[in-house]
Motif scaffolding. Structure first.
Motif, PDB file in Angstrom:
ATOM      1  N   GLY A 163      14.018  12.734   5.900  1.00  0.00           N
ATOM      2  CA  GLY A 163      14.461  11.926   6.701  1.00  0.00           C
ATOM      3  C   GLY A 163      13.371  10.493   7.305  1.00  0.00           C
ATOM      4  O   GLY A 163      13.653   9.792   7.966  1.00  0.00           O
ATOM      5  N   THR A 164      12.246  11.072   6.724  1.00  0.00           N
ATOM      6  CA  THR A 164      11.300  10.032   7.147  1.00  0.00           C
ATOM      7  C   THR A 164      10.971   8.793   6.279  1.00  0.00           C
ATOM      8  O   THR A 164      11.517   9.006   4.935  1.00  0.00           O
ATOM      9  CB  THR A 164       9.942  11.118   7.298  1.00  0.00           C
ATOM     10  N   THR A 165      10.184   8.135   6.299  1.00  0.00           N
ATOM     11  CA  THR A 165       9.850   7.102   5.432  1.00  0.00           C
ATOM     12  C   THR A 165       8.516   6.526   5.545  1.00  0.00           C
ATOM     13  O   THR A 165       7.570   7.205   6.193  1.00  0.00           O
ATOM     14  CB  THR A 165      10.809   5.984   5.679  1.00  0.00           C
ATOM     15  N   ALA A 183      23.031  11.526  14.049  1.00  0.00           N
ATOM     16  CA  ALA A 183      21.617  11.562  13.679  1.00  0.00           C
ATOM     17  C   ALA A 183      20.680  11.549  15.109  1.00  0.00           C
ATOM     18  O   ALA A 183      19.929  12.685  15.466  1.00  0.00           O
ATOM     19  CB  ALA A 183      21.011  10.482  12.946  1.00  0.00           C
ATOM     20  N   SER A 184      21.052  10.734  16.016  1.00  0.00           N
ATOM     21  CA  SER A 184      20.350  10.656  17.320  1.00  0.00           C
ATOM     22  C   SER A 184      20.745  11.824  18.240  1.00  0.00           C
ATOM     23  O   SER A 184      19.932  12.451  18.772  1.00  0.00           O
ATOM     24  CB  SER A 184      20.706   9.364  18.097  1.00  0.00           C
ATOM     25  N   THR A 185      21.815  12.368  18.081  1.00  0.00           N
ATOM     26  CA  THR A 185      22.663  13.409  18.798  1.00  0.00           C
ATOM     27  C   THR A 185      21.762  14.608  18.420  1.00  0.00           C
ATOM     28  O   THR A 185      21.429  15.393  19.212  1.00  0.00           O
ATOM     29  CB  THR A 185      24.232  13.621  18.415  1.00  0.00           C
ATOM     30  N   ILE A 186      21.719  14.608  17.071  1.00  0.00           N
ATOM     31  CA  ILE A 186      21.217  16.097  16.614  1.00  0.00           C
ATOM     32  C   ILE A 186      19.654  16.056  16.931  1.00  0.00           C
ATOM     33  O   ILE A 186      19.058  17.113  17.685  1.00  0.00           O
ATOM     34  CB  ILE A 186      21.118  16.283  15.133  1.00  0.00           C
ATOM     35  N   LYS A 187      18.839  15.024  16.905  1.00  0.00           N
ATOM     36  CA  LYS A 187      17.528  15.085  16.963  1.00  0.00           C
ATOM     37  C   LYS A 187      17.280  15.166  18.336  1.00  0.00           C
ATOM     38  O   LYS A 187      16.442  16.102  18.811  1.00  0.00           O
ATOM     39  CB  LYS A 187      16.846  13.566  16.623  1.00  0.00           C
ATOM     40  N   GLU A 188      17.910  14.541  19.222  1.00  0.00           N
ATOM     41  CA  GLU A 188      17.609  14.637  20.773  1.00  0.00           C
ATOM     42  C   GLU A 188      18.080  16.032  21.427  1.00  0.00           C
ATOM     43  O   GLU A 188      17.309  16.610  22.092  1.00  0.00           O
ATOM     44  CB  GLU A 188      18.344  13.519  21.570  1.00  0.00           C
ATOM     45  N   TYR A 199      11.983  15.851  13.207  1.00  0.00           N
ATOM     46  CA  TYR A 199      11.460  14.642  12.501  1.00  0.00           C
ATOM     47  C   TYR A 199      12.858  13.815  11.694  1.00  0.00           C
ATOM     48  O   TYR A 199      13.772  14.297  11.563  1.00  0.00           O
ATOM     49  CB  TYR A 199      10.318  14.930  11.403  1.00  0.00           C
ATOM     50  N   GLY A 200      12.477  12.495  11.254  1.00  0.00           N
ATOM     51  CA  GLY A 200      13.715  11.905  10.642  1.00  0.00           C
ATOM     52  C   GLY A 200      14.377  11.487  11.661  1.00  0.00           C
ATOM     53  O   GLY A 200      14.381  11.414  13.039  1.00  0.00           O
ATOM     54  N   GLY A 201      15.822  11.068  11.107  1.00  0.00           N
ATOM     55  CA  GLY A 201      16.964  10.491  12.104  1.00  0.00           C
ATOM     56  C   GLY A 201      16.855   9.109  12.631  1.00  0.00           C
ATOM     57  O   GLY A 201      17.564   8.999  13.510  1.00  0.00           O
ATOM     58  N   VAL A 202      15.683   8.515  12.210  1.00  0.00           N
ATOM     59  CA  VAL A 202      15.729   6.884  12.521  1.00  0.00           C
ATOM     60  C   VAL A 202      15.938   6.082  11.365  1.00  0.00           C
ATOM     61  O   VAL A 202      17.008   5.084  11.642  1.00  0.00           O
ATOM     62  CB  VAL A 202      14.130   6.627  12.976  1.00  0.00           C
ATOM     63  N   PRO A 257      19.808   9.593   7.677  1.00  0.00           N
ATOM     64  CA  PRO A 257      20.919  10.283   8.292  1.00  0.00           C
ATOM     65  C   PRO A 257      20.386  11.880   8.151  1.00  0.00           C
ATOM     66  O   PRO A 257      21.339  12.581   8.185  1.00  0.00           O
ATOM     67  CB  PRO A 257      22.168  10.091   7.474  1.00  0.00           C
ATOM     68  N   TYR A 258      19.109  12.152   8.088  1.00  0.00           N
ATOM     69  CA  TYR A 258      18.733  13.624   7.834  1.00  0.00           C
ATOM     70  C   TYR A 258      17.898  13.844   9.062  1.00  0.00           C
ATOM     71  O   TYR A 258      16.992  13.048   9.424  1.00  0.00           O
ATOM     72  CB  TYR A 258      18.084  13.679   6.593  1.00  0.00           C
ATOM     73  N   ILE A 259      17.717  15.235   9.538  1.00  0.00           N
ATOM     74  CA  ILE A 259      16.984  15.528  10.370  1.00  0.00           C
ATOM     75  C   ILE A 259      16.067  16.775   9.805  1.00  0.00           C
ATOM     76  O   ILE A 259      16.843  17.577   9.475  1.00  0.00           O
ATOM     77  CB  ILE A 259      17.727  16.334  11.722  1.00  0.00           C
ATOM     78  N   TRP A 260      14.720  16.630  10.121  1.00  0.00           N
ATOM     79  CA  TRP A 260      14.035  17.567   9.451  1.00  0.00           C
ATOM     80  C   TRP A 260      13.369  18.561  10.531  1.00  0.00           C
ATOM     81  O   TRP A 260      12.490  17.798  11.450  1.00  0.00           O
ATOM     82  CB  TRP A 260      12.983  16.970   8.560  1.00  0.00           C
ATOM     83  N   LEU A 261      13.717  19.827  10.700  1.00  0.00           N
ATOM     84  CA  LEU A 261      13.115  20.575  11.762  1.00  0.00           C
ATOM     85  C   LEU A 261      12.123  21.626  11.343  1.00  0.00           C
ATOM     86  O   LEU A 261      12.452  22.027  10.296  1.00  0.00           O
ATOM     87  CB  LEU A 261      14.249  20.952  12.690  1.00  0.00           C
TER      88      LEU A 261
END
Length: 405
Positions: free
Chosen positions: A191-193, A321-326, A336-339, A342-346
């Protein structure tokens, strides 16, 4: 007596998501009273936008009349769709892509797996790690990856470009010289770039060493930060070193409809041979084209109504994505990710391995995700969750995870 392609025997027992499906099926059968929330596979859940459905209905009606019936599609795809792609995806960004450099297909996964056919068996490939499995597996099937080393979970003839928290998930130039470089940004699975400046450095590097970049831009519609390129052709010199693959699956919900395209610039040559010409020959020989109905649906993606409706859908998924990340951050997870994707990497908690965390989350929270190790050795100790579920299921999943943390 016939012989099989022995390279298939080198592959792991099954495709990553097939393994997950089997584990989920077994759990569901043993625990019918524990409904699972699935945030593992990157499949969309919102219905196809009304403007696109209307275009499909109109195209279906056309197919019922002799005067407007369509049979085989042109090799490259219909001009109306290729024209819409150029006018909306490339011309506004000054990329200089022409209509006849676009090849319409049934999706990015197919093209990602097939593109390696253009290159010699001895070409050395480099992949970001973790990575979308198709890049590696298709090259294994072709016999380009050497032997699998169980202790390190790596292939002997692949150059790995680790993308981990220690380097900010930005791949570094390898010591060994690659011939083919697979890049996917925004990245699946992390989910990063990377910034446009960082991407320009990869373009300069590829031109300098004589390598080709296979650039997967399937998630460009989710980019929200201004310094991130939507296309590799925004970088100077990319037309002489890069092939770009795009998908309608994640930006328009076509996972079950199937549509994508690959861009091969005419300037991209090797030893005087045009890769554009090679891909055109391969396309015409092995592919009969995406259906007319689906290509009309793709055209509607670029209509005024289609753009507005898809903007709302993407915002919906990014809210997830914001809901998951927060929520995960509140629960103490490193995320990480989610910005821009649409993926969250934890990071898995403690010393828990990725598949151990998969089992823990499924059994304790009844939530399904994807183990990071399934995407490559650098994915060990990480875990992917997707934002493609419903908002209700997403919030419920986070509450379950918080409760068992």
């Amino acid at each position: 007596m016939y012989r099989i392609n022995e390279n298939y025997q080198k592959l792991p027992a099954s495709y990553l998501f097939s393994t997950i499906a089997k584990k989920v099926a077994a759990f569901t059968q043993e625990n019918p009273d524990k409904p699972l929330i699935r945030l593992g596979i990157g499949d969309v859940t919102q219905p196809i936008a009304p403007a696109i459905i209307n275009a499909m209905h109109q195209a279906v009606d056309e197919m019922s009349l002799a005067s407007s019936f369509h049979g085989y599609a042109p090799d490259l795809g219909y001009e109306f769709l290729r024209s819409a792609i150029v006018k909306n995806d490339y011309a506004p960004k000054g990329c200089g892509i022409q209509e006849d450099e676009i090849f319409i297909s049934d999706g990015a996964k197919s093209d990602s797996g097939n593109i390696q056919e253009l290159f010699d068996i001895n070409c050395k490939i480099a992949v970001t790690d973790p990575v979308y499995p198709v890049y590696v597996d298709s090259n294994v099937m072709a016999g380009r990856c050497g032997t699998y080393q169980e202790d390190s979970k790596t292939w002997s003839d692949i150059i790995y470009l680790p993308c981990v928290r220690e380097n900010g998930f930005v791949p570094e130039f390898p010591k060994e010289t690659p011939d083919m470089i697979y890049l996917c940004f925004p990245n699946n699975p992390t989910g990063t770039t990377i910034t446009k400046t960082q991407l320009q450095e990869w373009v300069d590097y590829a031109n300098r060493i004589g390598a080709v970049i296979i650039y997967d831009a399937a998630y460009e519609a989710y980019i929200s930060e201004p310094d991130v390129a939507h296309s590799i052709y925004e970088c100077e010199g990319a037309r002489t070193c890069a092939i770009e693959i795009r998908s309608f699956s994640k930006n328009a919900g076509f996972t079950g409809v199937r549509l994508g395209f690959t861009v091969v610039p005419k300037e991209l040559t090797c030893g005087g041979v045009s890769l554009h010409g090679m891909w055109a020959r391969r396309h015409g020989t092995k592919y009969n084209g995406a259906p007319y109905i689906i290509q009309r649906a793709g055209e509607a993606v670029y209509s005024k109504e289609g753009k507005a409706q898809l903007k709302e859908q993407i915002a919906y998924y990014m809210k997830n994505a914001s809901t998951i990340k927060e929520g995960l951050a509140d629960a103490g997870y490193e995320v990480y990710g989610g910005v821009n994707a649409p993926y969250i990497w934890l990071k898995t908690p403690g010393q828990m391995r990725a598949w151990e965390f998969f089992d823990y989350l499924m059994e304790q929270a009844n939530v399904v995700g994807t183990p990071g190790s399934g995407f490559g050795p650098s994915g060990e100790g990480y875990f992917r969750l997707t934002a493609f579920g419903s908002y209700e299921n997403t919030t419920a999943a986070i509450e379950r995870i918080k409760h068992c943390s």
